[in-house]
Design an enzyme around this catalytic site. Structure first.
Site, mmCIF file in Angstrom:
data_model
loop_
_atom_site.group_PDB
_atom_site.id
_atom_site.type_symbol
_atom_site.label_atom_id
_atom_site.label_comp_id
_atom_site.label_asym_id
_atom_site.label_seq_id
_atom_site.Cartn_x
_atom_site.Cartn_y
_atom_site.Cartn_z
ATOM 1 N N LYS A 1 41.884 37.348 32.655
ATOM 2 C CA LYS A 1 41.629 36.019 32.109
ATOM 3 C C LYS A 1 41.490 36.029 30.575
ATOM 4 O O LYS A 1 41.348 37.102 29.969
ATOM 5 C CB LYS A 1 40.362 35.445 32.750
ATOM 6 C CG LYS A 1 40.531 35.088 34.213
ATOM 7 C CD LYS A 1 39.220 34.521 34.732
ATOM 8 C CE LYS A 1 39.428 33.709 35.976
ATOM 9 N NZ LYS A 1 38.171 33.031 36.366
ATOM 10 N N TYR B 1 45.767 26.534 41.181
ATOM 11 C CA TYR B 1 44.440 26.002 41.493
ATOM 12 C C TYR B 1 44.525 24.688 42.271
ATOM 13 O O TYR B 1 43.641 23.836 42.166
ATOM 14 C CB TYR B 1 43.643 25.789 40.202
ATOM 15 C CG TYR B 1 43.203 27.089 39.553
ATOM 16 C CD1 TYR B 1 42.183 27.850 40.104
ATOM 17 C CD2 TYR B 1 43.816 27.551 38.391
ATOM 18 C CE1 TYR B 1 41.775 29.038 39.517
ATOM 19 C CE2 TYR B 1 43.417 28.737 37.792
ATOM 20 C CZ TYR B 1 42.398 29.473 38.366
ATOM 21 O OH TYR B 1 41.998 30.649 37.788
ATOM 22 N N ASN C 1 34.790 35.016 33.765
ATOM 23 C CA ASN C 1 34.409 36.112 34.649
ATOM 24 C C ASN C 1 35.474 37.212 34.723
ATOM 25 O O ASN C 1 35.631 37.867 35.747
ATOM 26 C CB ASN C 1 34.051 35.586 36.035
ATOM 27 C CG ASN C 1 35.213 34.918 36.738
ATOM 28 O OD1 ASN C 1 36.328 34.870 36.244
ATOM 29 N ND2 ASN C 1 34.940 34.373 37.914
ATOM 30 N N HIS D 1 40.725 37.066 37.703
ATOM 31 C CA HIS D 1 40.974 36.380 38.974
ATOM 32 C C HIS D 1 41.571 37.420 39.918
ATOM 33 O O HIS D 1 42.382 38.247 39.492
ATOM 34 C CB HIS D 1 41.985 35.234 38.808
ATOM 35 C CG HIS D 1 42.608 34.837 40.109
ATOM 36 N ND1 HIS D 1 42.004 33.957 40.975
ATOM 37 C CD2 HIS D 1 43.746 35.257 40.722
ATOM 38 C CE1 HIS D 1 42.761 33.836 42.063
ATOM 39 N NE2 HIS D 1 43.827 34.617 41.931
ATOM 40 N N GLU E 1 50.424 34.446 45.829
ATOM 41 C CA GLU E 1 50.175 34.475 44.389
ATOM 42 C C GLU E 1 51.134 35.418 43.669
ATOM 43 O O GLU E 1 51.606 35.101 42.572
ATOM 44 C CB GLU E 1 48.715 34.843 44.118
ATOM 45 C CG GLU E 1 47.762 33.746 44.564
ATOM 46 C CD GLU E 1 46.304 34.076 44.364
ATOM 47 O OE1 GLU E 1 45.974 35.218 43.953
ATOM 48 O OE2 GLU E 1 45.470 33.191 44.620
#
Length: 139
Positions: A9, A49, A112, A115, A126
């Site tokens: 990220k 998402y 965080n 992913h 994905e």
């Protein structure tokens, strides 16, 4: 051999933790079978998402995830989906134990570090979303 997708990220990129995080995956015995740097577009993020794209907090996710280029990687290994998630720790970095990736490098629920796919099926979906078939390599 299971496959999973990870996205390093924007916070991981900005803090220069990609090498540390990738090293943890490799030391756990996982193989990198695809890897590239991309800028996530609005359309790609809405697809990725889709399960939360109609939520009021979604624009914040899109703004964050498109704030800088990211690295997407396809990894392979036995039981990799759960093992990667165990290495990461809980989604909310504030609840992640030290020694986990999010506990060591993350900040909160969104900032965080990485992913990771949450199931083998989602891993396949994905990987196909981010990679063409000829961009994935077997060992």
């Amino acid at each position: 051999m299971q496959k999973t997708l990870v996205i390093f990220k924007p916070d991981c990129m900005a803090q220069r933790h990609v090498g540390d995080v990738l090293s943890r995956f490799e030391h756990a015995g996982f193989s990198v079978i695809g890897c590239k740097m991309i800028r996530l577009t609005s359309a790609l993020l809405r697809d990725h998402y889709a399960h939360v794209a109609d939520k009021p907090f979604y624009p914040e996710i899109e703004n964050f995830m498109s704030s800088r280029p990211v690295i997407v990687a396809a990894l392979a290994g036995e039981g990799i989906v759960q093992k990667v998630r165990d290495l990461l720790g809980p989604t909310d970095s504030r609840k992640a134990a030290k020694g986990t990736i999010r506990g060591d490098f993350g900040t909160d629920m969104m900032v965080n570090v990485v992913h990771a796919s949450d199931s083998e099926e989602n891993g396949k979906t994905e990987i196909a979303r981010f990679f063409k078939a000829d961009e994935i390599f077997a060992e």
